[in-house]
Structure formats: C-alpha cells, structure tokens
Scaffold this motif. Structure first.
Motif, PDB file in Angstrom:
ATOM      1  N   PHE A  71      97.867  21.822  53.554  1.00  0.00           N
ATOM      2  CA  PHE A  71      98.040  21.859  55.004  1.00  0.00           C
ATOM      3  C   PHE A  71      97.633  23.226  55.574  1.00  0.00           C
ATOM      4  CE2 PHE A  71     102.037  23.442  53.308  1.00  0.00           C
ATOM      5  CZ  PHE A  71     102.350  24.495  54.144  1.00  0.00           C
ATOM      6  N   LEU A  72      97.533  24.252  54.704  1.00  0.00           N
ATOM      7  CA  LEU A  72      97.170  25.580  55.168  1.00  0.00           C
ATOM      8  C   LEU A  72      95.717  25.647  55.634  1.00  0.00           C
ATOM      9  CD1 LEU A  72      98.950  27.828  52.493  1.00  0.00           C
ATOM     10  CD2 LEU A  72      99.652  27.438  54.863  1.00  0.00           C
ATOM     11  N   TRP A  73      94.825  24.944  54.938  1.00  0.00           N
ATOM     12  CA  TRP A  73      93.423  24.983  55.350  1.00  0.00           C
ATOM     13  C   TRP A  73      92.950  23.665  55.973  1.00  0.00           C
ATOM     14  CZ3 TRP A  73      94.968  24.983  50.219  1.00  0.00           C
ATOM     15  CH2 TRP A  73      94.561  23.924  49.422  1.00  0.00           C
ATOM     16  N   ALA A  74      93.868  22.710  56.126  1.00  0.00           N
ATOM     17  CA  ALA A  74      93.503  21.456  56.785  1.00  0.00           C
ATOM     18  C   ALA A  74      92.969  21.675  58.207  1.00  0.00           C
ATOM     19  CB  ALA A  74      94.699  20.506  56.800  1.00  0.00           C
ATOM     20  N   PRO A  75      93.590  22.572  59.021  1.00  0.00           N
ATOM     21  CA  PRO A  75      93.034  22.798  60.364  1.00  0.00           C
ATOM     22  C   PRO A  75      91.603  23.318  60.353  1.00  0.00           C
ATOM     23  CG  PRO A  75      95.275  23.649  60.234  1.00  0.00           C
ATOM     24  CD  PRO A  75      94.862  23.303  58.836  1.00  0.00           C
ATOM     25  N   LEU A  76      91.238  24.084  59.315  1.00  0.00           N
ATOM     26  CA  LEU A  76      89.866  24.574  59.223  1.00  0.00           C
ATOM     27  C   LEU A  76      88.890  23.419  59.033  1.00  0.00           C
ATOM     28  CD1 LEU A  76      90.336  27.734  56.959  1.00  0.00           C
ATOM     29  CD2 LEU A  76      89.820  27.695  59.395  1.00  0.00           C
ATOM     30  N   ILE A  77      89.237  22.497  58.127  1.00  0.00           N
ATOM     31  CA  ILE A  77      88.383  21.333  57.882  1.00  0.00           C
ATOM     32  C   ILE A  77      88.353  20.429  59.107  1.00  0.00           C
ATOM     33  CG2 ILE A  77      88.181  19.228  56.481  1.00  0.00           C
ATOM     34  CD1 ILE A  77      89.234  20.792  54.112  1.00  0.00           C
ATOM     35  N   ASP A  78      89.445  20.418  59.849  1.00  0.00           N
ATOM     36  CA  ASP A  78      89.563  19.545  61.010  1.00  0.00           C
ATOM     37  C   ASP A  78      88.751  20.066  62.196  1.00  0.00           C
ATOM     38  OD1 ASP A  78      90.638  17.131  61.880  1.00  0.00           O
ATOM     39  OD2 ASP A  78      92.234  18.132  62.992  1.00  0.00           O
ATOM     40  N   GLN A  79      88.658  21.388  62.337  1.00  0.00           N
ATOM     41  CA  GLN A  79      88.088  21.961  63.551  1.00  0.00           C
ATOM     42  C   GLN A  79      86.688  22.536  63.386  1.00  0.00           C
ATOM     43  OE1 GLN A  79      90.771  24.531  65.857  1.00  0.00           O
ATOM     44  NE2 GLN A  79      92.411  23.940  64.477  1.00  0.00           N
ATOM     45  N   TYR A  80      86.356  23.034  62.202  1.00  0.00           N
ATOM     46  CA  TYR A  80      85.110  23.771  62.026  1.00  0.00           C
ATOM     47  C   TYR A  80      84.028  22.910  61.400  1.00  0.00           C
ATOM     48  CZ  TYR A  80      87.815  27.846  63.240  1.00  0.00           C
ATOM     49  OH  TYR A  80      88.611  28.733  63.909  1.00  0.00           O
ATOM     50  N   GLN A  81      82.811  23.097  61.864  1.00  0.00           N
ATOM     51  CA  GLN A  81      81.676  22.334  61.379  1.00  0.00           C
ATOM     52  C   GLN A  81      80.873  23.135  60.362  1.00  0.00           C
ATOM     53  OE1 GLN A  81      79.286  20.962  64.676  1.00  0.00           O
ATOM     54  NE2 GLN A  81      80.509  19.113  64.880  1.00  0.00           N
ATOM     55  N   LEU A  82      80.452  22.450  59.301  1.00  0.00           N
ATOM     56  CA  LEU A  82      79.555  23.063  58.329  1.00  0.00           C
ATOM     57  C   LEU A  82      78.134  23.014  58.876  1.00  0.00           C
ATOM     58  CD1 LEU A  82      80.885  21.465  55.022  1.00  0.00           C
ATOM     59  CD2 LEU A  82      81.187  23.843  55.737  1.00  0.00           C
ATOM     60  N   PRO A  83      77.416  24.104  58.826  1.00  0.00           N
ATOM     61  CA  PRO A  83      76.026  24.089  59.309  1.00  0.00           C
ATOM     62  C   PRO A  83      75.203  23.043  58.559  1.00  0.00           C
ATOM     63  CG  PRO A  83      76.775  26.338  58.892  1.00  0.00           C
ATOM     64  CD  PRO A  83      77.829  25.424  58.325  1.00  0.00           C
ATOM     65  N   TYR A  84      74.337  22.390  59.269  1.00  0.00           N
ATOM     66  CA  TYR A  84      73.398  21.399  58.745  1.00  0.00           C
ATOM     67  C   TYR A  84      74.096  20.106  58.304  1.00  0.00           C
ATOM     68  CZ  TYR A  84      70.568  25.630  58.613  1.00  0.00           C
ATOM     69  OH  TYR A  84      69.944  26.808  58.948  1.00  0.00           O
ATOM     70  N   LEU A  85      75.067  20.192  57.376  1.00  0.00           N
ATOM     71  CA  LEU A  85      75.702  18.974  56.875  1.00  0.00           C
ATOM     72  C   LEU A  85      76.430  18.216  57.983  1.00  0.00           C
ATOM     73  CD1 LEU A  85      77.160  19.927  53.366  1.00  0.00           C
ATOM     74  CD2 LEU A  85      75.425  18.205  53.875  1.00  0.00           C
ATOM     75  N   CYS A  86      77.293  18.915  58.716  1.00  0.00           N
ATOM     76  CA  CYS A  86      78.035  18.255  59.791  1.00  0.00           C
ATOM     77  C   CYS A  86      77.124  17.900  60.962  1.00  0.00           C
ATOM     78  CB  CYS A  86      79.188  19.147  60.266  1.00  0.00           C
ATOM     79  SG  CYS A  86      80.544  19.290  59.071  1.00  0.00           S
ATOM     80  N   ASP A  87      76.070  18.670  61.153  1.00  0.00           N
ATOM     81  CA  ASP A  87      75.116  18.343  62.214  1.00  0.00           C
ATOM     82  C   ASP A  87      74.396  17.030  61.924  1.00  0.00           C
ATOM     83  OD1 ASP A  87      75.768  20.665  63.528  1.00  0.00           O
ATOM     84  OD2 ASP A  87      74.145  21.842  62.614  1.00  0.00           O
ATOM     85  N   TYR A  88      74.109  16.806  60.654  1.00  0.00           N
ATOM     86  CA  TYR A  88      73.326  15.619  60.281  1.00  0.00           C
ATOM     87  C   TYR A  88      74.222  14.410  59.976  1.00  0.00           C
ATOM     88  CZ  TYR A  88      69.709  12.783  58.066  1.00  0.00           C
ATOM     89  OH  TYR A  88      68.850  11.779  57.761  1.00  0.00           O
ATOM     90  N   PHE A  89      75.301  14.620  59.217  1.00  0.00           N
ATOM     91  CA  PHE A  89      76.139  13.503  58.775  1.00  0.00           C
ATOM     92  C   PHE A  89      77.386  13.303  59.646  1.00  0.00           C
ATOM     93  CE2 PHE A  89      73.909  14.760  54.853  1.00  0.00           C
ATOM     94  CZ  PHE A  89      73.375  13.537  54.486  1.00  0.00           C
ATOM     95  N   GLY A  90      77.770  14.302  60.427  1.00  0.00           N
ATOM     96  CA  GLY A  90      78.999  14.202  61.206  1.00  0.00           C
ATOM     97  C   GLY A  90      80.105  15.037  60.583  1.00  0.00           C
ATOM     98  N   GLN A  91      81.169  15.239  61.350  1.00  0.00           N
ATOM     99  CA  GLN A  91      82.253  16.117  60.926  1.00  0.00           C
ATOM    100  C   GLN A  91      82.901  15.663  59.616  1.00  0.00           C
ATOM    101  OE1 GLN A  91      83.125  18.936  62.199  1.00  0.00           O
ATOM    102  NE2 GLN A  91      85.155  19.369  61.351  1.00  0.00           N
ATOM    103  N   ARG A  92      83.315  14.398  59.531  1.00  0.00           N
ATOM    104  CA  ARG A  92      84.043  13.913  58.351  1.00  0.00           C
ATOM    105  C   ARG A  92      83.117  13.750  57.151  1.00  0.00           C
ATOM    106  NH1 ARG A  92      88.405  15.912  60.296  1.00  0.00           N
ATOM    107  NH2 ARG A  92      89.306  14.783  62.060  1.00  0.00           N
ATOM    108  N   ARG A  93      82.001  13.088  57.350  1.00  0.00           N
ATOM    109  CA  ARG A  93      81.101  12.840  56.221  1.00  0.00           C
ATOM    110  C   ARG A  93      80.462  14.135  55.719  1.00  0.00           C
ATOM    111  NH1 ARG A  93      76.767   8.577  56.405  1.00  0.00           N
ATOM    112  NH2 ARG A  93      76.126   9.616  58.329  1.00  0.00           N
ATOM    113  N   GLY A  94      80.164  15.059  56.626  1.00  0.00           N
ATOM    114  CA  GLY A  94      79.579  16.321  56.213  1.00  0.00           C
ATOM    115  C   GLY A  94      80.500  17.108  55.300  1.00  0.00           C
ATOM    116  N   TRP A  95      81.757  17.239  55.707  1.00  0.00           N
ATOM    117  CA  TRP A  95      82.746  17.923  54.872  1.00  0.00           C
ATOM    118  C   TRP A  95      82.965  17.173  53.555  1.00  0.00           C
ATOM    119  CZ3 TRP A  95      84.880  22.505  54.510  1.00  0.00           C
ATOM    120  CH2 TRP A  95      84.923  23.352  55.623  1.00  0.00           C
TER     121      TRP A  95
END
Length: 433
Positions: free
Chosen positions: A65-89
């Motif tokens: 739960f300590l780093w869950a907000p990071l995964i929830d809010q921040y986008q990975l360059p390229y991966l999240c842009d192409y696949f989306g927030q959930r699928r990119g992560w």
C-alpha cells in the motif's frame, strides 16, 4: 448454486474469462517463495533459522500500500502512453517478474544464498506490485452487477495458480531439478503477459469528491501520495483500544502462520518425498482450504462476526495440534494426510472469519483504507511469526515446538476480551457525555 449458474452464464465473455487468467498469474509466484523455497533450502541442509529469516523477503506483500498510489497516479513513459495506465504498468511488472523468477531458479542457494535472498525479495516485490495493478484493473473493468462473478473467476484463477506453483514445482523438481522447476514456472507466468496484451484497457473511474477531500489527490502530486500513506495509519489510531487490536491480529495468526511456515522443513525432516508433499499438502490441502473457506462463510453468517472469529480461532488451534501429533508419529502417511487436511481446512475457516471480522470493525471514513492497513498488519504478523519460528524450531524438538505453538494459539481469546472491554468503555464514556 446461484454462483455456479452465473459462471456458466458469463464464462464465454472475454473480459470475465480474462480475470481468471490474471488471477492465475497473481497466485503463481506466492508459493514459489513461501513454500517451495523453504523445502529447497531444507533439502540442501540450511538450518530452520535461516529458512525462517527467508520469510522476511515477503515483506512487500504486506507493505504494497506504500507504493500503490505511485502505480495508481503516475504513468510510465511510452508503455502507458501506448497500452494505457493499467496494462502499461502490468506489462512492465510482469517482465521483471519473469526475469526475477528465472533468477531465483538459477541463484544456486547452496553456494550463493545472498543472491537467492535478493531474487526472492525481487519476486515478492514484483508479485505484490502486480497484485496492485491487476486488482485495480478488475475493479475498473467490471460493472456493478459483474463484481460477484468477476471476483469469483479471479479467485478461482488465483487458487489454480497456487496449485500449479505449489504442486507443479515439486513434481518438476522430483523429475528434473529445482532450477528447471522455477524456469518452467516463469514461462507459465507468461500467460499474464499474453492476457494483458489481449485485454482492453479501461478508463480509470473518476475519484469521488469524498475521496478527493480525504486524500487531496492531484495528478502527479507527491504531497498527495505522502498524505495518503499518512492517512492510512491515522485511520487505525481512531479505533478504541487499537494497540489491543494489533495484538489480537498477532495472536490470532499464530495458529495459522507458524505451522504454515515450518510445514516444509518438518515434512522433509520426516522424510516425506517431494511427490508425497505435492499430493497431500499442495493438492489435497488446497481443496480442503477452499472447503474450509466455504464453511467459514456459513459459520460467520449464522453466528455473527464475533462468535465466528472465536470459532475460527478455536478451529485454527487444531493446526499446530495436528502437527504435534505428526511429529510424534513420524513418517506415517495416514497421519500426514489427516494433518494436512485439518491444517488446510482450519486455515480456510480461520482466514474467512478473520477477514469478515476486520471488515466489520472498519466503519466511518477511510473504510477501504482501514481494511487495507489492518490486513497489512495481518500480513506483517505472518512474516514476523514465520521468521522467528525457524530460530525457535532449531533449539527445541518438533514436538515441543508445536506444543508451545498450540498453547500460544489460545491467547487470542484473552486479547479479544480485553479489546472488547476497551471498546465498551469508550462507548460508555461517549454515552455519558
């Protein structure tokens, strides 16, 4: 029966079926660290103390739960842009999980135990992070009327993943080697990457005004992240007698956590083969755990949360008691199967009652956060108990070890009474005011 017909109705819908495969890859890594690895280390001669401390590598499961907000809010360059927030992560994490499982299998713990510890921690960290993403995807992908069946399909997949990694790794090890077994599990885990590539990305649900007020979440706002973590702990502090609540969680987990942690070393010491352990503990045991969970749900619905917790805790006491009987009998297949059956059944009953009780005491604001933090304390209790149990088992006989564990398991009833007394005093004080 109703749930069975729902599964028949929805099983052909791709987004429902995909949840079973995603649940499968969530359940796959866990037993590779907490079950197969202790057996591996026992076979090559490591002490129970070392094996116990290895459970510290699973800390990410209780602190995710300590780093869950990071995964929830921040986008990975390229991966999240192409696949989306959930699928990119998910894809990023699943690639690292694949690498870390192979690394664990090739780490050669007999000569490089530090490397084994590193990869075991990495597997736990990646698996816990994957759980964060896949849980979020499941919640956002399902409509309200699909939550029940979707959660069931995910749960079925999770247990199948545990079955494959728990029993499958032991079968493969007996035929080939531990390294081959872990590499095979890593490639089976590619099911997660394939499924993630095939499913559709969903738009994250908008944050409600209530949550926004509590957490003041803003896109890419690190202050909001820190505040969310702080609020998680503050939510627990508002409970009357919260130190007793933490103590209750700790003592309640004794009857379940310690036998689970030391089951592998005990079975190997009693000269049960990997095939015997796979057949009993990982296959028959899993079925009994599912049955126990079902029975636990019925018990709680009939007798209520408090009485259900007491009954679940009492049933859990049978677990170390049966391990005591097994340690006295030695290599006895009948007693072995009975022990595994009762231990797994009691784990299912106790866990269901425990989760229901924690859910029941989470009231008011931050309900989801309160449960998440309380459950994290539960996981941390399991890790602490598992870690110190190895040291204790090294210094006494198995019979003495499980006899003391059985006695300690009873103490949760006394702590529960003290916790309820503390809550009743607060209620009386408020009523007087």
């Amino acid at each position: 029966m109703k749930q069975f017909f729902q599964i028949l109705k929805y099983h052909k819908q791709p987004h429902i079926l995909s949840l079973m495969f995603l649940g499968f890859v969530s359940g796959l890594p866990f037993l590779l660290v907490v079950s197969s690895l202790p057996i591996w280390l026992t076979q090559i001669g490591y002490s129970k103390t070392i094996i116990g401390w290895m459970f510290l590598t699973t800390i990410p499961y209780s602190t995710k739960f300590l780093w869950a907000p990071l995964i929830d809010q921040y986008q990975l360059p390229y991966l999240c842009d192409y696949f989306g927030q959930r699928r990119g992560w998910a894809l990023c994490i699943q690639v690292f999980l694949f690498i870390s499982i192979i690394g664990l299998g090739l780490s050669d713990p007999q000569n490089h135990i530090v490397l084994t510890v590193f990869f075991a921690f990495l597997v736990s960290f990646c698996a816990a992070s994957q759980d964060i993403v896949l849980d979020a995807y499941r919640i956002e992908r399902l409509k309200t009327h699909e939550l029940g069946i979707g959660t069931s399909m995910s749960g079925i997949g999770f247990r199948l993943g545990m079955l494959v990694s728990g029993a499958g790794s032991l079968y493969l090890q007996s035929l080939f080697s531990w390294s081959f077994a872990y590499i095979a599990m890593a490639f089976i885990g590619l099911i997660g990457i394939i499924t993630t590539l095939l499913v559709d990305e969903v738009q994250s649900q908008e944050i409600s005004s209530e949550v926004e007020q509590h957490y003041k979440i803003k896109s890419k706002d690190f202050i909001a992240y820190l505040q969310g973590v702080l609020n998680s702990f503050m939510a627990i502090g508002r409970h009357a007698g919260w130190p007793l609540l933490i103590l209750l969680i700790f003592f309640y987990k004794i009857g379940d956590s310690i036998p689970n942690a030391m089951s592998g070393p005990l079975f190997v010491d009693l000269e049960f083969s990997a095939i015997e352990i796979a057949n009993a503990s990982k296959t028959f045991g899993l079925l009994m755990m599912i049955f126990g969970g079902f029975c636990g749900g019925i018990v709680v619905s009939k007798v209520g949360l408090r009485n259900g917790l007491i009954i679940g805790g009492i049933v859990q006491i049978l677990s170390p008691l049966m391990f005591l009987i097994l340690s006295i009998n030695g290599h006895n297949e009948f007693v072995f199967f009975v022990t595994v059956g009762i231990q797994s059944f009691s784990c299912g009953v106790g866990s269901t009652a425990f989760v229901a009780y924690l859910s029941g005491i989470c009231r008011g604001g931050y309900t989801a956060t309160q449960f998440a933090v309380l459950y994290s304390f539960s996981s941390m209790s399991r890790i602490i108990l598992s870690s110190v149990s190895g040291y204790a088992a090294d210094h006494v006989t198995w019979a003495s070890f499980f006899a003391v564990t059985t006695l300690l398991s009873i103490l949760f009833i006394l702590v529960l009474k003290e916790f309820e007394r503390a809550q009743s005093k607060i209620v009386e004080t408020n009523s007087e005011v």
